[in-house]
Design a protein around this motif. Sequence first.
Motif, PDB file in Angstrom:
ATOM      1  N   VAL A 288       0.830  -1.219   0.000  1.00 20.33           N
ATOM      2  CA  VAL A 288       0.000   0.000   0.000  1.00 20.33           C
ATOM      3  C   VAL A 288       0.858   1.260   0.000  1.00 20.33           C
ATOM      4  O   VAL A 288       0.353   2.349  -0.238  1.00 20.33           O
ATOM      5  CB  VAL A 288      -0.985   0.016   1.191  1.00 20.33           C
ATOM      6  N   LYS A 289       2.157   1.101   0.329  1.00 21.09           N
ATOM      7  CA  LYS A 289       3.188   2.138   0.169  1.00 21.09           C
ATOM      8  C   LYS A 289       3.089   3.317   1.136  1.00 21.09           C
ATOM      9  O   LYS A 289       3.907   4.234   1.066  1.00 21.09           O
ATOM     10  CB  LYS A 289       3.188   2.669  -1.262  1.00 21.09           C
ATOM     11  N   GLY A 290       2.109   3.329   2.026  1.00 17.72           N
ATOM     12  CA  GLY A 290       2.016   4.431   2.977  1.00 17.72           C
ATOM     13  C   GLY A 290       0.645   4.489   3.612  1.00 17.72           C
ATOM     14  O   GLY A 290      -0.268   3.756   3.209  1.00 17.72           O
ATOM     15  N   PRO A 291       0.467   5.362   4.604  1.00 14.83           N
ATOM     16  CA  PRO A 291      -0.825   5.432   5.298  1.00 14.83           C
ATOM     17  C   PRO A 291      -1.979   5.791   4.359  1.00 14.83           C
ATOM     18  O   PRO A 291      -3.089   5.302   4.526  1.00 14.83           O
ATOM     19  CB  PRO A 291      -0.608   6.511   6.367  1.00 14.83           C
ATOM     20  N   GLU A 292      -1.716   6.630   3.358  1.00 13.76           N
ATOM     21  CA  GLU A 292      -2.775   6.989   2.420  1.00 13.76           C
ATOM     22  C   GLU A 292      -3.191   5.803   1.555  1.00 13.76           C
ATOM     23  O   GLU A 292      -4.309   5.770   1.010  1.00 13.76           O
ATOM     24  CB  GLU A 292      -2.326   8.155   1.530  1.00 13.76           C
ATOM     25  N   GLY A 293      -2.322   4.808   1.444  1.00  7.75           N
ATOM     26  CA  GLY A 293      -2.643   3.625   0.650  1.00  7.75           C
ATOM     27  C   GLY A 293      -3.729   2.767   1.263  1.00  7.75           C
ATOM     28  O   GLY A 293      -4.261   1.861   0.593  1.00  7.75           O
ATOM     29  N   PHE A 294      -4.062   3.027   2.537  1.00 10.38           N
ATOM     30  CA  PHE A 294      -5.135   2.258   3.184  1.00 10.38           C
ATOM     31  C   PHE A 294      -6.519   2.820   2.864  1.00 10.38           C
ATOM     32  O   PHE A 294      -7.522   2.190   3.216  1.00 10.38           O
ATOM     33  CB  PHE A 294      -4.927   2.222   4.702  1.00 10.38           C
ATOM     34  N   LEU A 337     -14.397 -14.340   4.566  1.00  9.88           N
ATOM     35  CA  LEU A 337     -13.684 -13.805   3.401  1.00  9.88           C
ATOM     36  C   LEU A 337     -12.518 -12.952   3.869  1.00  9.88           C
ATOM     37  O   LEU A 337     -12.691 -12.041   4.674  1.00  9.88           O
ATOM     38  CB  LEU A 337     -14.636 -12.959   2.542  1.00  9.88           C
ATOM     39  N   TYR A 338     -11.318 -13.248   3.356  1.00 13.38           N
ATOM     40  CA  TYR A 338     -10.119 -12.477   3.677  1.00 13.38           C
ATOM     41  C   TYR A 338      -9.502 -12.007   2.365  1.00 13.38           C
ATOM     42  O   TYR A 338      -9.135 -12.821   1.515  1.00 13.38           O
ATOM     43  CB  TYR A 338      -9.111 -13.324   4.455  1.00 13.38           C
ATOM     44  N   ILE A 339      -9.417 -10.694   2.185  1.00 16.70           N
ATOM     45  CA  ILE A 339      -8.842 -10.117   0.974  1.00 16.70           C
ATOM     46  C   ILE A 339      -7.499  -9.495   1.339  1.00 16.70           C
ATOM     47  O   ILE A 339      -7.441  -8.534   2.120  1.00 16.70           O
ATOM     48  CB  ILE A 339      -9.778  -9.063   0.350  1.00 16.70           C
ATOM     49  N   ALA A 340      -6.426 -10.051   0.811  1.00 16.36           N
ATOM     50  CA  ALA A 340      -5.069  -9.595   1.106  1.00 16.36           C
ATOM     51  C   ALA A 340      -4.582  -8.719  -0.034  1.00 16.36           C
ATOM     52  O   ALA A 340      -4.409  -9.198  -1.159  1.00 16.36           O
ATOM     53  CB  ALA A 340      -4.138 -10.786   1.301  1.00 16.36           C
ATOM     54  N   CYS A 341      -4.345  -7.450   0.241  1.00 18.23           N
ATOM     55  CA  CYS A 341      -3.967  -6.484  -0.787  1.00 18.23           C
ATOM     56  C   CYS A 341      -2.521  -6.028  -0.568  1.00 18.23           C
ATOM     57  O   CYS A 341      -2.208  -5.420   0.459  1.00 18.23           O
ATOM     58  CB  CYS A 341      -4.882  -5.273  -0.747  1.00 18.23           C
ATOM     59  N   GLY A 342      -1.662  -6.332  -1.502  1.00 15.98           N
ATOM     60  CA  GLY A 342      -0.273  -5.914  -1.377  1.00 15.98           C
ATOM     61  C   GLY A 342       0.462  -6.596  -0.244  1.00 15.98           C
ATOM     62  O   GLY A 342       1.402  -6.044   0.327  1.00 15.98           O
ATOM     63  N   ILE A 343       0.036  -7.809   0.088  1.00 16.74           N
ATOM     64  CA  ILE A 343       0.667  -8.602   1.157  1.00 16.74           C
ATOM     65  C   ILE A 343       1.377  -9.783   0.513  1.00 16.74           C
ATOM     66  O   ILE A 343       0.747 -10.588  -0.194  1.00 16.74           O
ATOM     67  CB  ILE A 343      -0.379  -9.089   2.168  1.00 16.74           C
ATOM     68  N   SER A 344       2.673  -9.905   0.744  1.00 18.62           N
ATOM     69  CA  SER A 344       3.434 -10.983   0.102  1.00 18.62           C
ATOM     70  C   SER A 344       3.047 -12.350   0.637  1.00 18.62           C
ATOM     71  O   SER A 344       3.075 -13.339  -0.093  1.00 18.62           O
ATOM     72  CB  SER A 344       4.936 -10.753   0.300  1.00 18.62           C
ATOM     73  N   GLY A 345       2.709 -12.414   1.931  1.00 17.79           N
ATOM     74  CA  GLY A 345       2.280 -13.685   2.510  1.00 17.79           C
ATOM     75  C   GLY A 345       3.370 -14.426   3.245  1.00 17.79           C
ATOM     76  O   GLY A 345       3.498 -15.641   3.122  1.00 17.79           O
ATOM     77  N   ALA A 346       4.170 -13.690   4.035  1.00 19.62           N
ATOM     78  CA  ALA A 346       5.187 -14.344   4.867  1.00 19.62           C
ATOM     79  C   ALA A 346       4.513 -15.326   5.818  1.00 19.62           C
ATOM     80  O   ALA A 346       3.339 -15.174   6.158  1.00 19.62           O
ATOM     81  CB  ALA A 346       5.972 -13.296   5.658  1.00 19.62           C
ATOM     82  N   ILE A 347       5.263 -16.321   6.261  1.00 21.18           N
ATOM     83  CA  ILE A 347       4.701 -17.387   7.094  1.00 21.18           C
ATOM     84  C   ILE A 347       4.085 -16.824   8.366  1.00 21.18           C
ATOM     85  O   ILE A 347       3.086 -17.346   8.872  1.00 21.18           O
ATOM     86  CB  ILE A 347       5.781 -18.445   7.427  1.00 21.18           C
TER      87      ILE A 347
END
Length: 399
Positions: A288-294, A337-347
Motif C-alpha cells: 500500500v506504500k504508505g498510510p494513504e494507501g489504506f 472472506l479475507y482479501i489480502a492487498c499488497g501482502i506478500s504472505g510471509a509465514i
Amino acid sequence: MALLEINREECIGCGACVEACPFGSLRLDEENIAVVDETCTACGACISECPVEALSLPEVKKVEVEDISAYQGVWVWVEQFKGEAGSISWEMTGQGRKLADRLGTTLTACVLGHNVEHIAEEAIAYGADRVFLVDDPTLSVYRTDPYARCLVELVRKYKPEIFLLGASSRGRDLAGAVATQLYTGLTADCTGLDIEPDTNLLLQTRPAFGGNIMATIKCPNHRPQMATVRHRVFEMPVPDPTRQGQIVREKAIMGEEDIASKVVDFIVEEGEVNLADAKIIVSGGRGVKGPEGFEPIRELAEVLGGAVGASRAAVDAGWIPYAHQVGQTGRTVRPDLYIACGISGAIQHQAGMKTSKVIVAINKDPEAPIFQIANYGIVGDLFKVVPALTEAFRKRLNK
C-alpha cells in the motif's frame, strides 16, 4: 550480576570465550583478561571453549520434581462478561475435548460469576464432562484476586493435569496470577496444542523471537501444565444440547470485605477494532506504500461491511495502528472472506489468517507466497484492482 565465574589467574587472554559467546556478554579488559557483563545467560557455551578451564558456573541446586502422578484431567476456564460466555472459551473447550480424548481422561470447565448456571449448562453442550460452578455476588465482575483464589483452591483440591485459559486481556491476567501461586509453568498466547505420544506431555506451540520461529514448550516437572490460547486459533465446536454432564457447585473463597479492588464502571473504547469476530476482512501490506494507501482498503471494507486488517510490515512502518495487525504477533482471524492487498504472505502473516474460509490475494508479484494459500488470486496493481472491486460491489450490493 552475571553467573559465570572467571579465574583471572588462570585466564590467558586467548579470546576463545569471547568468540564463543552467542550473546556478546564477554570481552577482554585492558589487562587482556576475560570479563563478563550482566547480559550473560549462563548458557555455558564458553566453558568448553576455554583451553585452560578458567571459566565455570556455580552449581545450581536441582529443582525437586513434584509428584505429578495424582494430576489427571483437562480443564478450561470459561470466561464470561455480563452473563455471556466469550467465544474464545468455546474454542478452547473444543480443543480441550480433543486433548482429553487423546489422553483418555475427562474435560472439566470452570465457570465463575453470578447467576451464571446457564453458562455451566452451555459448557456441557460444548463438550465438558464436568463443570465446577462458583456462583457468588463477589464474582459478578472480573477481579484478579477473587477469581485467582477460587481457581487456585480448585486446582489444589482436584489436581488437573492440563489447564487452559483464553489469551484475552482477562485470561492473560488471570493465568499469570494462578500459575504464580501454583508454582507451575505457563505458556502464553499459544497457537497450537497437542499431546506428545510417548510422554503424554502437553506440547504448547507459540511464536517466539518476534514471530520468526515457532517454539514448542513442555512442562515436564510441574502441574498443571498451563497455557493461554489465542482467539480464532481453534475452530468453534458445534454444541450438542443433548449432552449430559455433572455440575459441581463450589463456594467462593473471598468475601467482599477481603477484596481490595472495586469496579467502578466499564467504558467501551469508541471505534475499537474487532478483527477476531469479523466475517469479512480486507487487509493491506507493504504494497500500500504508505498510510494513504489504506484509503482504498477502507472503502472496500466499508462497502462489504467488513473490517480493515494489516500485515506486520504496514504496522511497523507506522501506517496503521497495531490493533489492525493480523499474524503471529498480531490477531489470529478466521473470517468467511479475507482479501489480502499488497501482502506478500510471509509465514508469520499466514499463521494468523490461513484458516479463513475464502482467501483472495491481490499482488503485483505472481510468485508471492500468498498465492499458494489463496482460493482466488489477482495479479495486478492493487491501486487499480481494489477501486474496481469496490465499484463492482457497490453496484452488486446496491450501495
